[in-house]
Design an enzyme around this catalytic site. Sequence first.
Site, PDB file in Angstrom:
ATOM      1  N   ARG A   1       0.819  -1.086  -0.054  1.00  0.00           N
ATOM      2  CA  ARG A   1      -0.007  -0.010  -0.203  1.00  0.00           C
ATOM      3  C   ARG A   1       0.810   1.119   0.080  1.00  0.00           C
ATOM      4  O   ARG A   1       2.079   1.153   0.713  1.00  0.00           O
ATOM      5  CB  ARG A   1      -0.888   0.054   1.302  1.00  0.00           C
ATOM      6  CG  ARG A   1      -1.788  -1.212   1.547  1.00  0.00           C
ATOM      7  CD  ARG A   1      -2.167  -1.335   2.958  1.00  0.00           C
ATOM      8  NE  ARG A   1      -2.700  -2.477   3.180  1.00  0.00           N
ATOM      9  CZ  ARG A   1      -3.234  -2.850   4.240  1.00  0.00           C
ATOM     10  NH1 ARG A   1      -3.277  -1.893   5.311  1.00  0.00           N
ATOM     11  NH2 ARG A   1      -3.820  -4.164   4.564  1.00  0.00           N
TER      12      ARG A   1
ATOM     13  N   ASP B   1       0.648   5.293   0.900  1.00  0.00           N
ATOM     14  CA  ASP B   1      -0.182   6.084   1.825  1.00  0.00           C
ATOM     15  C   ASP B   1      -1.029   7.218   0.639  1.00  0.00           C
ATOM     16  O   ASP B   1      -0.270   7.268  -0.261  1.00  0.00           O
ATOM     17  CB  ASP B   1       0.562   6.989   2.739  1.00  0.00           C
ATOM     18  CG  ASP B   1       1.273   5.891   3.778  1.00  0.00           C
ATOM     19  OD1 ASP B   1       0.578   4.883   4.101  1.00  0.00           O
ATOM     20  OD2 ASP B   1       2.252   6.639   4.212  1.00  0.00           O
TER      21      ASP B   1
ATOM     22  N   TYR C   1      12.535   3.235  -2.219  1.00  0.00           N
ATOM     23  CA  TYR C   1      11.900   4.464  -2.252  1.00  0.00           C
ATOM     24  C   TYR C   1      12.848   5.566  -2.120  1.00  0.00           C
ATOM     25  O   TYR C   1      14.095   5.615  -1.708  1.00  0.00           O
ATOM     26  CB  TYR C   1      11.290   4.588  -0.920  1.00  0.00           C
ATOM     27  CG  TYR C   1       9.902   3.841  -0.708  1.00  0.00           C
ATOM     28  CD1 TYR C   1       8.809   4.129  -1.034  1.00  0.00           C
ATOM     29  CD2 TYR C   1       9.939   2.488  -0.339  1.00  0.00           C
ATOM     30  CE1 TYR C   1       7.534   3.384  -0.798  1.00  0.00           C
ATOM     31  CE2 TYR C   1       8.802   1.774   0.044  1.00  0.00           C
ATOM     32  CZ  TYR C   1       7.658   2.193  -0.245  1.00  0.00           C
ATOM     33  OH  TYR C   1       6.485   1.586  -0.257  1.00  0.00           O
TER      34      TYR C   1
ATOM     35  N   ARG D   1       8.635   7.233   5.802  1.00  0.00           N
ATOM     36  CA  ARG D   1       8.315   8.636   6.219  1.00  0.00           C
ATOM     37  C   ARG D   1       8.773   8.960   7.955  1.00  0.00           C
ATOM     38  O   ARG D   1       9.201  10.212   7.967  1.00  0.00           O
ATOM     39  CB  ARG D   1       6.814   8.879   6.034  1.00  0.00           C
ATOM     40  CG  ARG D   1       6.333   8.712   4.710  1.00  0.00           C
ATOM     41  CD  ARG D   1       4.759   8.854   4.499  1.00  0.00           C
ATOM     42  NE  ARG D   1       4.366  10.033   5.228  1.00  0.00           N
ATOM     43  CZ  ARG D   1       3.019  10.115   5.116  1.00  0.00           C
ATOM     44  NH1 ARG D   1       2.154   9.273   5.011  1.00  0.00           N
ATOM     45  NH2 ARG D   1       2.685  11.155   5.859  1.00  0.00           N
TER      46      ARG D   1
END
Lengths: 246, 246
Positions: B52, B54, B112, B199
């Site tokens: 997933r 965000d 990422y 994050r």
Amino acid sequence: MGQNYKIVLQYEGTRYNGWQRQGRTENTIQGKIEAVLERMAGAPVEIHGSGRTDAGVHAMGQVANFYLPEGQTPELVKEYLNRYLPEDIRVLQAELALDRFHSRLNAVEKIYHYQIETGKKRDVFQRRIQYGLGKPLDIEAMREAAALLCGTHDYKSFCGNQKMKKSTVRTVKNIEIWQEKSLVTLMFVGNGFLQHMVRIMAGTLIEVGLGERLSRQMPYILASLDRQEAGFTAPAEGLCLMEVRY
Amino acid sequence: MGQNYKIVLQYEGTRYNGWQRQGRTENTIQGKIEAVLERMAGAPVEIHGSGRTDAGVHAMGQVANFYLPEGQTPELVKEYLNRYLPEDIRVLQAELALDRFHSRLNAVEKIYHYQIETGKKRDVFQRRIQYGLGKPLDIEAMREAAALLCGTHDYKSFCGNQKMKKSTVRTVKNIEIWQEKSLVTLMFVGNGFLQHMVRIMAGTLIEVGLGERLSRQMPYILASLDRQEAGFTAPAEGLCLMEVRY
């Protein structure tokens, strides 16, 4: 008269009605910048752009100049503008210029890029600054045609303003075309461009790339001095003013 | 069961409530893709993402798989999806996969990027995919801290889901940090990441870069297994899933 400031600007033209102020309430880039400068200076400030960009056209290096009362510095001007301008307009550089410097009258060369996505779908992060053609282009044919459009010519056939009274002679120094994966970029270098001229040249070259026109037609289009002979006006979103040279 | 398709996707997450479908009417990326596939297949299709993302998080290389009845081809699937998906979601690649291929269960590594603008204002063309911090960062201190966050650890302190019942042990293989002009990029490579983990690591490293934390605190943050000890959750807009490796 105050001090003459030169600024270099970046903007995403998507949501603006172009560069040029059209009255107090219009949504233009010039209008946005003047409103912030008026707030800073406490009095109306008129800014001079190197040229108008159409509604929806972007800039990586637009240049403008304006006069401010003594007491400011380039650093303060840049910081103030960047603080109060919307997030799609950004000052890259601010400096003091000679009193007589004028961003339009003193410009000697401008560079534009026109980006075309030839694949079925545009890059999601670049989509606002590319024309989504969605068809392959014959780059070699486009290069042949581009070479024939360069030089010093009367570009009346490539002028969007049919009532243009001033000279329509310009010098296009160079048109380069390159392809990276499915993205085709046209680079136009010239001493100045007529209204819509880059977009009409881009549209004409796209028609060559699609096989709808032959490159050898270019001299005839130029000689005709007739807008009807040239190709379509390519959409604003693919066009970006990259640099202005002085 | 039909044929198993693997697709690689790009999306600008700005206007979506993240990847995961949350019911029929939610504005999610999974939901958008399933709606188009249902139209293509004439029956509901469930897609499996590699993970997933965000709300507001972007992807350059998200991977998903799904089963379609016989009679389609990867080319048709890619073309159909790109035609009917909105312009901020794009299929880069479609191919047939082995029947047992599962984009989440078979993923062995994810990459990422987290982008931070340290200058006063973000690039107008990149602003949607950068976090506008607007302050300089001490890159060397961040690199020291980043090295201490790598390895195989229980990353509970960096997990946004405090009710997580499954293992919070993960392997972060590498965190690289580089700066180009005022743009700082953090690259995270790992075998998988917990909810908000990238994050929270980015936020913690930003606090180190701002001098609000010391890099040598990192082992204590990890050892505490306490979300309160780690830094803030850096905003979604700076994060982009670059690649999933199998």
